[in-house]
Write a protein that holds these residues in place. Structure first.
Motif, PDB file in Angstrom:
ATOM      1  N   ASP A  47       0.859  -1.178   0.000  1.00 28.16           N
ATOM      2  CA  ASP A  47       0.000   0.000   0.000  1.00 28.16           C
ATOM      3  C   ASP A  47       0.902   1.237   0.000  1.00 28.16           C
ATOM      4  OD1 ASP A  47       0.838   0.482   2.654  1.00 28.16           O
ATOM      5  OD2 ASP A  47      -0.942  -0.451   3.531  1.00 28.16           O
ATOM      6  N   ASP A  48       0.362   2.413   0.348  1.00 30.63           N
ATOM      7  CA  ASP A  48       1.155   3.645   0.275  1.00 30.63           C
ATOM      8  C   ASP A  48       2.255   3.708   1.338  1.00 30.63           C
ATOM      9  OD1 ASP A  48      -0.330   4.532  -1.850  1.00 30.63           O
ATOM     10  OD2 ASP A  48      -1.691   5.758  -0.636  1.00 30.63           O
ATOM     11  N   ASP A  49       2.122   2.914   2.406  1.00 32.01           N
ATOM     12  CA  ASP A  49       3.056   2.999   3.524  1.00 32.01           C
ATOM     13  C   ASP A  49       4.102   1.889   3.560  1.00 32.01           C
ATOM     14  OD1 ASP A  49       2.043   5.326   4.947  1.00 32.01           O
ATOM     15  OD2 ASP A  49       0.259   4.117   5.341  1.00 32.01           O
ATOM     16  N   LYS A  63       7.837   2.301   3.046  1.00 35.10           N
ATOM     17  CA  LYS A  63       7.863   3.155   1.860  1.00 35.10           C
ATOM     18  C   LYS A  63       7.989   4.636   2.197  1.00 35.10           C
ATOM     19  CE  LYS A  63       5.255   1.917  -1.641  1.00 35.10           C
ATOM     20  NZ  LYS A  63       4.065   1.537  -2.434  1.00 35.10           N
TER      21      LYS A  63
END
Length: 300
Positions: free
Chosen positions: A85-87, A148
């Motif tokens: 995911d984004d993290d 990330k």
């Protein structure tokens, strides 16, 4: 010609790391600690640890390593991304892949693959370890969490430090463990006999490994292991220490007795709280093909 720093002790007393920080004003505390960890600091010709006490007349020599230039290049290496995911991302690392570049492994690493497959990686670790929150050995397969961004990295690293994350491994060990479960609570440090190995020693760092028996064979036992701490080579050292070294382990095990390239150790389950949503995340992957086939042969 080697680049060396020499310090002769006159009246100073105490630990060598603190003395060097006081004497070498042009170098940071972290740089001095790094040299001590890299075994490039000697007292009277002997490689020493940071807690070694100095005495009047001691000659300390720091042999500064040649700088290693590592070009971090994205490489199109196949990568099994279990979740993203984004993290963060969760990766199923294959056996034989080094996690990050070093002098002996300048490319072909997990980091090179991550740079190709993921758009963003955290920057908290040094330049050669973007996104890497924790490591597993080159010849250990299984799950790794990758950050990330720096906020996610801090959260995941704190969970590891606070022992709130969940890490379960499966290993095949030599010998037949008669009891169903156990705990190894034995401190681990760098071996005094071989600087490339770790060993159980009184002055080591705390290390705790829990294990339970999954299946028994004539000369081997399949076990599940849960880490409380994450010392270098912890499972391999602890299982050797109690007399059940990992099958295939070229460093801590007996002579090769099963097919394969390295220890039969797989990081099967990984659990943590999501750094943004605080949701409990648990991931599990099956053992690799070679591991599975070996178990099938042992059952026969």
């Amino acid at each position: 010609m080697k680049n060396e720093i020499k310090v002769v002790i006159e009246a100073e007393k105490g630990r060598v790391d603190k003395v060097l920080v006081h004497r070498l004003k042009d170098y940071s505390r972290s740089q001095i600690q790094a040299w001590l960890k890299e075994d490039v600091v000697t007292i009277n010709g002997e490689i020493i640890k940071a807690n070694r006490k100095v005495a009047a007349g001691d000659e300390i020599v720091i042999t500064i390593p040649e700088p290693i230039t590592l070009d971090l290049m994205p490489e199109n290496i196949p990568l099994e991304i279990v979740y993203e995911d984004d993290d963060l991302a969760v990766i199923n690392k294959p056996q034989g892949m080094v996690v990050h570049p070093s002098a002996g492994h300048p490319n072909g690493t997990l980091v090179n693959a991550l740079l190709y497959h993921l758009e963003n990686l955290s920057t908290i670790n040094d330049v050669i370890r973007p996104g890497i929150v924790h490591r597993i050995d080159k010849d250990t397969s299984g799950l790794l969490m990758v950050a990330k961004n720096d906020k996610a990295h801090e959260s995941l690293a704190k969970q590891l430090k606070d022992k709130t994350s969940l890490r379960k491994y499966v290993a095949l060990v030599h010998g037949n463990i008669s009891h169903e479960r156990g705990t190894v609570n034995a401190p681990i440090g760098r071996s005094k006999d071989n600087r490339k190995m770790q060993a159980v020693m009184a002055e080591g760092k705390p290390a705790v490994t829990h294990f339970s028996v999954l299946e028994r064979f004539e000369q081997f036992t399949l076990v599940e292991l849960q880490l409380e701490t994450g010392r270098t080579h912890q499972i391999r050292v602890h299982m050797q220490y109690i007399g059940f070294p990992l099958a295939g382990d070229p460093v801590y095990g007996p002579r090769k007795t099963l097919p394969g390239n390295g220890q039969y150790l797989h990081a099967r389950l990984l659990g943590f709280k999501h750094p943004t949503s605080d949701k409990e995340m648990i991931f599990e992957v099956e053992i690799p093909e070679m591991f599975r086939k070996t178990l099938e042969n042992l059952r026969k």
